[in-house]
Design a protein around this motif. Structure first.
Motif, PDB file in Angstrom:
ATOM      1  N   ILE A   1       0.827  -1.205   0.000  1.00 21.42           N
ATOM      2  CA  ILE A   1       0.000   0.000   0.000  1.00 21.42           C
ATOM      3  C   ILE A   1       0.862   1.257   0.000  1.00 21.42           C
ATOM      4  O   ILE A   1       1.757   1.413   0.833  1.00 21.42           O
ATOM      5  CB  ILE A   1      -0.939   0.013   1.219  1.00 21.42           C
ATOM      6  N   GLN A   2       0.629   2.122  -0.974  1.00 16.94           N
ATOM      7  CA  GLN A   2       1.195   3.476  -1.057  1.00 16.94           C
ATOM      8  C   GLN A   2       2.726   3.462  -0.959  1.00 16.94           C
ATOM      9  O   GLN A   2       3.332   4.170  -0.160  1.00 16.94           O
ATOM     10  CB  GLN A   2       0.589   4.355   0.052  1.00 16.94           C
ATOM     11  N   LYS A   3       3.354   2.690  -1.864  1.00 17.32           N
ATOM     12  CA  LYS A   3       4.807   2.579  -1.843  1.00 17.32           C
ATOM     13  C   LYS A   3       5.516   3.622  -2.713  1.00 17.32           C
ATOM     14  O   LYS A   3       6.677   3.945  -2.463  1.00 17.32           O
ATOM     15  CB  LYS A   3       5.223   1.176  -2.313  1.00 17.32           C
ATOM     16  N   ALA A   4       4.851   4.123  -3.755  1.00 18.84           N
ATOM     17  CA  ALA A   4       5.507   5.045  -4.684  1.00 18.84           C
ATOM     18  C   ALA A   4       5.718   6.410  -4.040  1.00 18.84           C
ATOM     19  O   ALA A   4       4.840   6.940  -3.366  1.00 18.84           O
ATOM     20  CB  ALA A   4       4.685   5.192  -5.961  1.00 18.84           C
ATOM     21  N   LYS A   5       6.895   6.983  -4.274  1.00 19.01           N
ATOM     22  CA  LYS A   5       7.207   8.298  -3.708  1.00 19.01           C
ATOM     23  C   LYS A   5       6.684   9.440  -4.568  1.00 19.01           C
ATOM     24  O   LYS A   5       6.340  10.517  -4.062  1.00 19.01           O
ATOM     25  CB  LYS A   5       8.721   8.437  -3.539  1.00 19.01           C
ATOM     26  N   HIS A   6       6.637   9.237  -5.888  1.00 17.76           N
ATOM     27  CA  HIS A   6       6.325  10.327  -6.798  1.00 17.76           C
ATOM     28  C   HIS A   6       5.080  10.002  -7.632  1.00 17.76           C
ATOM     29  O   HIS A   6       4.823   8.838  -7.945  1.00 17.76           O
ATOM     30  CB  HIS A   6       7.500  10.587  -7.745  1.00 17.76           C
ATOM     31  N   PRO A   7       4.311  11.026  -8.031  1.00 18.97           N
ATOM     32  CA  PRO A   7       3.173  10.777  -8.918  1.00 18.97           C
ATOM     33  C   PRO A   7       3.645  10.209 -10.247  1.00 18.97           C
ATOM     34  O   PRO A   7       4.762  10.489 -10.695  1.00 18.97           O
ATOM     35  CB  PRO A   7       2.563  12.174  -9.108  1.00 18.97           C
ATOM     36  N   GLY A   8       2.801   9.393 -10.875  1.00 23.30           N
ATOM     37  CA  GLY A   8       3.125   8.873 -12.193  1.00 23.30           C
ATOM     38  C   GLY A   8       2.851   9.906 -13.270  1.00 23.30           C
ATOM     39  O   GLY A   8       2.389  11.027 -12.992  1.00 23.30           O
ATOM     40  N   LEU A   9       3.140   9.530 -14.509  1.00 24.87           N
ATOM     41  CA  LEU A   9       2.796  10.396 -15.640  1.00 24.87           C
ATOM     42  C   LEU A   9       1.278  10.562 -15.729  1.00 24.87           C
ATOM     43  O   LEU A   9       0.528   9.697 -15.260  1.00 24.87           O
ATOM     44  CB  LEU A   9       3.294   9.784 -16.946  1.00 24.87           C
ATOM     45  N   PRO A  10       0.807  11.654 -16.337  1.00 28.42           N
ATOM     46  CA  PRO A  10      -0.639  11.794 -16.556  1.00 28.42           C
ATOM     47  C   PRO A  10      -1.191  10.574 -17.285  1.00 28.42           C
ATOM     48  O   PRO A  10      -0.599  10.074 -18.239  1.00 28.42           O
ATOM     49  CB  PRO A  10      -0.733  13.062 -17.408  1.00 28.42           C
ATOM     50  N   LEU A  11      -2.337  10.086 -16.801  1.00 26.92           N
ATOM     51  CA  LEU A  11      -2.879   8.815 -17.272  1.00 26.92           C
ATOM     52  C   LEU A  11      -4.321   8.968 -17.730  1.00 26.92           C
ATOM     53  O   LEU A  11      -5.171   9.470 -16.992  1.00 26.92           O
ATOM     54  CB  LEU A  11      -2.793   7.792 -16.132  1.00 26.92           C
ATOM     55  N   PHE A  12      -4.587   8.538 -18.967  1.00 26.39           N
ATOM     56  CA  PHE A  12      -5.921   8.520 -19.554  1.00 26.39           C
ATOM     57  C   PHE A  12      -6.364   7.065 -19.631  1.00 26.39           C
ATOM     58  O   PHE A  12      -5.625   6.219 -20.136  1.00 26.39           O
ATOM     59  CB  PHE A  12      -5.912   9.114 -20.963  1.00 26.39           C
ATOM     60  N   ALA A  13      -7.568   6.746 -19.158  1.00 25.00           N
ATOM     61  CA  ALA A  13      -8.058   5.364 -19.164  1.00 25.00           C
ATOM     62  C   ALA A  13      -9.341   5.261 -19.965  1.00 25.00           C
ATOM     63  O   ALA A  13     -10.307   5.983 -19.702  1.00 25.00           O
ATOM     64  CB  ALA A  13      -8.297   4.882 -17.734  1.00 25.00           C
ATOM     65  N   ILE A  14      -9.336   4.340 -20.934  1.00 25.63           N
ATOM     66  CA  ILE A  14     -10.509   4.115 -21.778  1.00 25.63           C
ATOM     67  C   ILE A  14     -10.820   2.620 -21.755  1.00 25.63           C
ATOM     68  O   ILE A  14     -10.197   1.825 -22.470  1.00 25.63           O
ATOM     69  CB  ILE A  14     -10.263   4.593 -23.228  1.00 25.63           C
ATOM     70  N   PRO A  15     -11.759   2.179 -20.904  1.00 23.82           N
ATOM     71  CA  PRO A  15     -12.063   0.750 -20.818  1.00 23.82           C
ATOM     72  C   PRO A  15     -12.840   0.253 -22.028  1.00 23.82           C
ATOM     73  O   PRO A  15     -13.712   0.959 -22.555  1.00 23.82           O
ATOM     74  CB  PRO A  15     -12.911   0.649 -19.550  1.00 23.82           C
ATOM     75  N   THR A  16     -12.521  -0.960 -22.465  1.00 20.35           N
ATOM     76  CA  THR A  16     -13.260  -1.590 -23.564  1.00 20.35           C
ATOM     77  C   THR A  16     -14.076  -2.781 -23.066  1.00 20.35           C
ATOM     78  O   THR A  16     -14.689  -3.482 -23.866  1.00 20.35           O
ATOM     79  CB  THR A  16     -12.301  -2.054 -24.676  1.00 20.35           C
ATOM     80  N   THR A  17     -14.050  -3.025 -21.755  1.00 22.73           N
ATOM     81  CA  THR A  17     -14.900  -4.043 -21.143  1.00 22.73           C
ATOM     82  C   THR A  17     -15.628  -3.402 -19.972  1.00 22.73           C
ATOM     83  O   THR A  17     -15.194  -2.370 -19.451  1.00 22.73           O
ATOM     84  CB  THR A  17     -14.085  -5.246 -20.633  1.00 22.73           C
ATOM     85  N   ALA A  18     -16.728  -4.015 -19.567  1.00 24.21           N
ATOM     86  CA  ALA A  18     -17.524  -3.477 -18.456  1.00 24.21           C
ATOM     87  C   ALA A  18     -17.456  -4.450 -17.301  1.00 24.21           C
ATOM     88  O   ALA A  18     -18.269  -5.358 -17.194  1.00 24.21           O
ATOM     89  CB  ALA A  18     -18.971  -3.252 -18.897  1.00 24.21           C
ATOM     90  N   GLY A  19     -16.438  -4.284 -16.443  1.00 21.18           N
ATOM     91  CA  GLY A  19     -16.336  -5.227 -15.350  1.00 21.18           C
ATOM     92  C   GLY A  19     -15.241  -4.974 -14.349  1.00 21.18           C
ATOM     93  O   GLY A  19     -15.467  -5.006 -13.149  1.00 21.18           O
ATOM     94  N   THR A  20     -14.021  -4.700 -14.793  1.00 12.33           N
ATOM     95  CA  THR A  20     -12.909  -4.673 -13.850  1.00 12.33           C
ATOM     96  C   THR A  20     -12.916  -3.444 -12.967  1.00 12.33           C
ATOM     97  O   THR A  20     -12.436  -3.493 -11.840  1.00 12.33           O
ATOM     98  CB  THR A  20     -11.559  -4.732 -14.590  1.00 12.33           C
ATOM     99  N   GLY A  21     -13.399  -2.313 -13.486  1.00  6.83           N
ATOM    100  CA  GLY A  21     -13.355  -1.070 -12.723  1.00  6.83           C
ATOM    101  C   GLY A  21     -11.963  -0.492 -12.616  1.00  6.83           C
ATOM    102  O   GLY A  21     -11.738   0.472 -11.875  1.00  6.83           O
ATOM    103  N   SER A  22     -10.982  -1.056 -13.352  1.00  4.41           N
ATOM    104  CA  SER A  22      -9.604  -0.593 -13.232  1.00  4.41           C
ATOM    105  C   SER A  22      -9.447   0.867 -13.616  1.00  4.41           C
ATOM    106  O   SER A  22      -8.487   1.520 -13.200  1.00  4.41           O
ATOM    107  CB  SER A  22      -8.687  -1.465 -14.106  1.00  4.41           C
ATOM    108  N   GLU A  23     -10.402   1.397 -14.390  1.00  6.55           N
ATOM    109  CA  GLU A  23     -10.317   2.796 -14.806  1.00  6.55           C
ATOM    110  C   GLU A  23     -10.516   3.774 -13.653  1.00  6.55           C
ATOM    111  O   GLU A  23     -10.306   4.976 -13.818  1.00  6.55           O
ATOM    112  CB  GLU A  23     -11.340   3.086 -15.911  1.00  6.55           C
TER     113      GLU A  23
END
Length: 397
Positions: free
Chosen positions: A138-160
């Motif tokens: 949990i919460q190991k990264a020190k720095h923010p990642g690059l800007p991230l755009f998420a476009i899901p093509t399935t309806a289920g995981t919620g990873s977006e």
């Protein structure tokens, strides 16, 4: 003593989930919203992006509109299409290397949960270089990642929308679960047009995955009135619309409803975590190669039954919120469990993995017990014998 340890751990996890700082997403919704999101990229100052996807999607033509819109808006792009169904360290590292060599300033993840999980980790790794195993937890990264755009093509995981990513260490075959608020995508497009051609079995599996997220979030000891409202709404929508989307992929009302429900279930479980259905499903994926949504469907109603009367009150509450009647608590709880079984069986989903062997079970029991005990605020801790019985019920006879 072990149960006491797990309860103390659960209190800590519950606190972390509530206090976890996370990115805030800007969400575009509706048919064509993926192209609207592409048009926003240059307005936000991005000049070259990395498109993360898989080879099937890249060759299917589904991304053509996204590529054309980026090009027409003078946004260059490089494509990494090497993501596998269960993304491994190597794909994250390859994607980040391409991002770096091409000088990309943002990441576009376009695909199902595996693609989005990989895209999230590529964006995070770029500004937090090192061994991917380090991020386990949990919460190991020190720095923010690059800007991230998420476009899901399935309806289920919620990873977006979740602050989580699951990546496999190909050397040990261990799944690394990364929970970090920096993984939440900055921009999201819920474009049901991209789910129109989803095959029936993928529609069923991803839909059952979303239902599992909703139900386990509702039962979580970390749930709040807000997450319960979102989870119940998602469950109600899925029970009503998943059969329609499965029967007719061109039923766009059902497709849009499923994409929205998946997102809401993702928001809910991103704040509450999940439970034993996921802990067991992850072992089926690791040992038997069972797709995650199918694995969840195999065990969700059985796990709910295993919890017993201790969860009948909360299950009855969820049943009533999904329109399954106002019976007494035990009857309402059973009605909800039966409705999940009927949904699973009605779509012809497999009820058991093909390759599970009895001698696999002891190790799987131990791993599932530890996973649920260490990181999930479950409504009741199951004994090792109860978990073993659930696995034994999955062995082909």
């Amino acid at each position: 003593m072990k149960t006491l340890y797990y309860k103390v751990r659960a209190q800590g996890v519950k606190l972390l989930l509530r206090l976890l700082p996370r990115n805030q997403s800007v969400v575009y919704a509706g048919r064509g919203s993926s192209l609207d999101l592409c048009r926003q990229a240059p307005l936000l100052g991005y000049k070259k992006v990395l498109l993360v996807t898989d080879r099937f999607l890249d060759g299917s033509g589904l991304l053509d509109g996204i590529k054309e819109t980026l090009h027409n808006n003078r946004v260059e792009f490089a494509v990494y299409d090497g993501v596998k169904p269960d993304p491994e360290f190597e794909q994250v590292e390859e994607g980040e290397a391409l991002l770096r060599s091409e000088g990309c300033d943002a990441v576009f993840g376009v695909g199902g949960g595996s693609v989005l999980d990989a895209a999230k980790m590529i964006a995070l790794l770029h500004r937090n270089p090192g061994d991917l195993a380090f991020f386990d937890g949990i919460q190991k990264a020190k720095h923010p990642g690059l800007p991230l755009f998420a476009i899901p093509t399935t309806a289920g995981t919620g990873s977006e929308t979740t602050p989580a990513s699951v990546i496999t260490d190909s050397k040990t075959h261990r799944k690394i679960a990364v929970a970090d608020g920096k993984l939440v995508p900055h921009y999201v497009a819920l474009d049901a047009e991209l789910t129109r051609t989803m095959p029936r079995h993928i529609t069923a599996a991803t839909g059952m995955d979303a239902l599992t997220h909703a139900v386990e979030s509702f039962l979580s000891k970390a749930s709040t009135p807000t997450t319960r409202e979102m989870a119940a709404g998602a469950a109600r929508t899925i029970l009503a619309h998943l059969p329609r989307a499965w029967r007719d992929g061109n039923d766009m009302e059902a497709r849009e409803a499923m994409l929205t429900a998946s997102f809401h279930a993702g928001v809910a479980f991103g704040r509450t975590s999940v439970g034993y259905a996921h802990a067991i499903a992850h072992q089926l994926g690791r040992v038997c190669g069972t797709p995650h949504g199918e694995a969840n469907a195999m065990v969700l109603p059985e796990v709910l039954a295993a919890y017993g009367e201790s969860v009948h009150g909360v299950l009855a509450d969820l049943a009533r919120r999904t329109g399954l009647g106002d019976d007494d608590e035990s009857s309402a709880a059973r009605a909800l469990i039966n409705s999940i079984i009927e949904l699973r069986d009605g779509m012809g989903m497999p009820s058991r993995p093909e390759s599970l062997k009895k001698n696999d079970i002891p190790g799987m029991v131990k791993a599932a017990e530890a996973e649920a005990g260490d990181i999930y605020p479950v409504p009741r801790y199951l004994s090792r014998q109860e978990i073993q019985s659930l696995f034994e019920g999955l062995v082909q006879v």
